[in-house]
Design an enzyme around this catalytic site. Structure first.
Site, PDB file in Angstrom:
ATOM      1  N   GLN A  40      -3.817  -1.356   9.846  1.00  0.00           N
ATOM      2  CA  GLN A  40      -4.159  -2.760   9.163  1.00  0.00           C
ATOM      3  C   GLN A  40      -4.816  -3.885  10.103  1.00  0.00           C
ATOM      4  O   GLN A  40      -4.419  -4.026  11.319  1.00  0.00           O
ATOM      5  CB  GLN A  40      -2.823  -3.161   8.768  1.00  0.00           C
TER       6      GLN A  40
ATOM      7  N   ASP B  12     -10.812   3.137   4.434  1.00  0.00           N
ATOM      8  CA  ASP B  12     -11.341   1.782   4.313  1.00  0.00           C
ATOM      9  C   ASP B  12     -12.603   1.551   4.244  1.00  0.00           C
ATOM     10  O   ASP B  12     -13.271   0.600   4.295  1.00  0.00           O
ATOM     11  CB  ASP B  12     -10.900   0.687   5.476  1.00  0.00           C
TER      12      ASP B  12
ATOM     13  N   LYS C 263       0.832  -1.029   0.138  1.00  0.00           N
ATOM     14  CA  LYS C 263       0.051  -0.047   0.108  1.00  0.00           C
ATOM     15  C   LYS C 263       0.946   1.158   0.021  1.00  0.00           C
ATOM     16  O   LYS C 263       0.693   2.137  -0.536  1.00  0.00           O
ATOM     17  CB  LYS C 263      -0.935   0.061   1.367  1.00  0.00           C
TER      18      LYS C 263
END
Ligand code: NAP
Length: 291
Positions: free
Chosen positions: A98, A121, A54
């Site tokens: 994460q 997200d 990412k």
């Protein structure tokens, strides 16, 4: 006739190019590059690889990444403090924590602490609620990647029968709202669905997101349907999806492979969300400044 194979890598590359142009445009407005904070807690090797990819993708398109790697023993309070700092930071437009998080951390509480304006997200209740209500907001990356793949293949959801297999908050549920928003007629299947093959056979757009290898077989697919395979299953035969690719491609009109289908879209859509978040924050700031 065998199905057209939808090339997720190529579609993801075109999204990245688009994001790269948007980054340049947003720099003029913001006076700085959009910023993504990545938070990696613990020593899960797969998570470390995902976060590295990412950050590399951010570099490629000109998004500045701010990496935080607190030790695996960080407490809930300390992690909440870090999220609070990132929420306040002017340079950070998006925050990616994460998952999974170590045992001592309540992941739901961490997600809930994210500023919804930086929730790239799309995991907070605010983002989920906006999406469910059809309001603008940040959308989870994998489902929005699915919508990009449909568009790239020229598939028009309006009026179409769409069937989603899976109802998770990460994939299935956001897809219900996205497909409804695109005026499809949406059916959702899950582990208690009585006759899965029968329901799947209705689909002009069939999306498999169950995490079960070879769940979707050729007998379950309507002739000419578009089949999107979100499944990512590590087996002795390597990485496979939820769809029996070789047989289903003989029936479907278009199909995504695994790997190389939905997978590459997820990071591309994260980049797109980060720029979107930066632009929205920029608009908000300029409105506040003019009042
Ligand atoms: P999840 O939270 O485990 O949800 C799976 C869903 O599938 C549940 O709703 C479950 O039903 C349903 N299901 C399971 N077995 C089924 C069966 N035999 N028949 C019908 N429905 C069944 O998984 P997820 O997080 O949504 O992920 C789904 C898959 O997508 C996984 O393979 C995951 O690795 C993959 N994924 C890929 C990406 C990517 O970037 N490519 C991103 C995210 C996820 P119940 O609700 O009744 O339990």
């Amino acid at each position: 006739m065998a199905a057209t194979v939808i090339d997720g890598k190529a579609v993801a590359a075109s999204v990245r190019e688009r994001v790269s142009r948007q980054v340049k445009e947003s720099m003029e407005q913001l006076g700085r590059p959009p910023g993504l904070a990545t938070v990696l807690v613990g020593e899960d090797p797969a998570s470390a690889i995902y976060v590295r990819r990412k950050r590399e993708a951010c570099d490629e398109v000109g998004i500045r990444s701010y990496h935080h790697e607190p030790g695996a023993s960080i407490s809930q309070e300390e992690l909440l403090d870090l999220v609070g700092e990132l929420n306040e930071s002017d340079e950070v437009d998006g925050i990616l924590v994460q998952l999974p998080l170590p045992e001592q951390i309540d992941a739901e509480a961490i997600v809930a602490a994210l500023d919804p304006a930086k929730d790239v997200d799309g995991l907070t209740a605010t983002s989920a609620g906006r999406l469910a209500r059809g309001e603008p907001g940040l959308v989870p990356c994998t489902p929005s990647g699915v919508m990009e793949l449909l568009a790239s293949a020229g598939v028009e959801p309006e009026g179409a029968e769409a069937v989603i297999v899976g109802r998770s908050n990460l994939v299935g549920r956001p897809l219900i709202s996205l497909l409804l928003g695109a005026n499809a007629t949406v059916t959702v299947c899950h582990s208690r669905t009585r006759d899965l093959p029968e329901v799947c056979r209705r689909a002009e757009i069939l999306i498999a997101a169950a995490g079960r290898p070879a769940l979707v077989t050729a007998e379950m697919v309507r002739e000419g349907a578009t089949v999107i395979d979100v499944g990512t299953n590590r087996t002795d035969d390597g990485l496979v999806g939820d769809v029996e690719f070789d047989s289903v491609k003989e029936v479907a009109g278009a199909i995504t492979p695994v790997p190389g289908g939905v997978g590459p879209m997820t990071i591309a859509m994260l980049l797109a969300n980060t720029v979107q978040a930066a632009v929205w924050r920029g608009v908000l700031e300029s409105r506040l400044a003019s009042t």
